[in-house]
Design a protein around this motif. Structure first.
Motif, short mmCIF file in Angstrom:
data_model
loop_
_atom_site.label_atom_id
_atom_site.label_comp_id
_atom_site.label_asym_id
_atom_site.label_seq_id
_atom_site.Cartn_x
_atom_site.Cartn_y
_atom_site.Cartn_z
N THR A 116 0.81 -1.22 0.00
CA THR A 116 0.00 0.00 0.00
C THR A 116 0.85 1.28 0.00
O THR A 116 0.33 2.35 -0.32
N GLY A 117 2.13 1.15 0.39
CA GLY A 117 2.97 2.34 0.48
C GLY A 117 2.74 3.16 1.72
O GLY A 117 3.33 4.23 1.90
N LEU A 118 1.86 2.67 2.61
CA LEU A 118 1.54 3.40 3.84
C LEU A 118 2.47 2.99 4.98
O LEU A 118 2.95 1.85 5.02
N ARG A 119 2.69 3.93 5.91
CA ARG A 119 3.49 3.63 7.10
C ARG A 119 2.66 2.84 8.09
O ARG A 119 1.53 3.20 8.40
N VAL A 120 3.24 1.75 8.59
CA VAL A 120 2.54 0.87 9.51
C VAL A 120 3.29 0.85 10.83
O VAL A 120 4.51 0.65 10.86
N LEU A 121 2.56 1.05 11.93
CA LEU A 121 3.18 1.00 13.26
C LEU A 121 3.46 -0.45 13.63
O LEU A 121 2.56 -1.28 13.66
N VAL A 122 4.73 -0.74 13.93
CA VAL A 122 5.11 -2.11 14.27
C VAL A 122 5.57 -2.23 15.72
O VAL A 122 5.64 -3.34 16.26
N SER A 123 5.88 -1.11 16.38
CA SER A 123 6.33 -1.18 17.77
C SER A 123 5.99 0.12 18.47
O SER A 123 6.20 1.21 17.93
N ASP A 124 5.46 0.00 19.67
CA ASP A 124 5.13 1.16 20.51
C ASP A 124 5.46 0.78 21.95
O ASP A 124 4.71 0.02 22.58
N LYS A 125 6.56 1.28 22.46
CA LYS A 125 7.01 0.90 23.80
C LYS A 125 7.61 2.11 24.51
O LYS A 125 7.94 3.12 23.87
N PRO A 126 7.76 2.05 25.84
CA PRO A 126 8.35 3.18 26.57
C PRO A 126 9.76 3.48 26.09
O PRO A 126 10.56 2.58 25.82
N ALA A 127 10.06 4.77 25.93
CA ALA A 127 11.42 5.18 25.57
C ALA A 127 12.33 5.01 26.78
O ALA A 127 11.88 4.69 27.88
N SER A 128 13.59 5.26 26.59
CA SER A 128 14.56 5.06 27.68
C SER A 128 14.60 6.29 28.57
O SER A 128 15.57 7.06 28.57
N TYR A 129 13.54 6.48 29.35
CA TYR A 129 13.52 7.59 30.29
C TYR A 129 13.71 7.05 31.71
O TYR A 129 13.45 5.86 31.97
N PRO A 130 14.17 7.87 32.64
CA PRO A 130 14.36 7.40 34.02
C PRO A 130 13.05 6.90 34.62
O PRO A 130 12.08 7.64 34.71
#
Length: 242
Positions: free
Chosen positions: A146-160
């Motif tokens: 489709t040429g569309l961007r697909v979300l494959v990962s959504d997790k907490p960033a490396s914050y304290p």
């Protein structure tokens, strides 16, 4: 040599010197005792670059001697700290010295600064950014159909305080500890990122002061932990140093 200490009287919360009072002590004896205390403290304290050790200075006069330090890290090394999550680092770029025993980091980063610690370890300076509290890291890929961007990962960033990686697990058989399951999470994993493990107290200041006093023929009874206003603080405790 066994570690010998005397009671400590804490006059301020964040000190920069340790003092021992000995009535009638001459300035010459005080100078020798202070220099010996600094020599022993430098030998005992933990060292990386050696900067904190070089910052130790003798403090002396008629009736007293002591050690003065130029950075609070000396006090924390001496008395230790509890483990804590370094939330003050959120959003900041953090310089970090990491070990580079094989030289791979230097080959990957030829312009990076390099140092050799007092113990002989070669380290390279790198930089890491701690994300803002609550930030998340999202990864996308483009769907070729489709040429569309697909979300494959959504997790907490490396914050304290973000969920941390498991760095230690129980060993596999036959090295698993008795009563434990192979691969189970090992005690000591705190489960969050940017966690400081704390410092074990070493008491090298007190021990060095006490042994320096004994070597100078002085009766070591107590030490005062103070700052530049130590004379007034000690007088309030009824102590004289002349």
């Amino acid at each position: 040599m066994p570690q010998i200490e005397v009671p400590e009287v804490h006059l301020v919360p964040i000190p920069d010197r340790m003092i021992m009072i000995e009535k009638g002590m001459s300035a010459g004896v005080a100078r020798a005792a202070a220099r010996e205390a600094v020599r022993q403290a430098r030998r005992r304290m933990p060292k990386l670059s050696g900067g904190a050790a070089r910052g130790l200075q003798p403090l002396y006069g008629k009736g007293y001697f002591g050690i003065q330090w130029s950075t609070p890290v000396v006090w924390y090394q001496d008395h230790g700290t509890k483990p804590f999550t370094m939330r003050s680092l959120a959003g900041k770029v953090i310089p970090m010295w990491i070990d580079d025993p094989t030289g791979q980091e230097r080959r990957d980063n030829p312009k990076a600064k390099v140092r050799t610690t007092e113990s002989g370890k070669v380290q390279i300076l790198i930089f890491r950014r701690a994300a803002l509290i609550g930030a998340r890291k999202k990864t996308y890929r483009r769907d070729p159909a489709t040429g569309l961007r697909v979300l494959v990962s959504d997790k907490p960033a490396s914050y304290p305080g973000a969920p941390g990686r498991i760095s230690r697990r129980e060993a596999s058989q036959p090295w698993t500890r008795a009563g434990k399951r192979p691969g189970a999470i090992h005690p000591g994993n705190v489960g969050v990122r940017w966690r400081h493990p704390g410092l074990k107290p070493r008491s090298f200041l007190n021990t060095s002061m006490t042994q320096a006093a004994q070597k100078s023929g002085l009766l070591a009874t107590r030490v005062y932990v103070a700052d530049k206003g130590w004379r007034n603080h000690i007088r309030l405790h009824g102590e004289e140093f002349r």
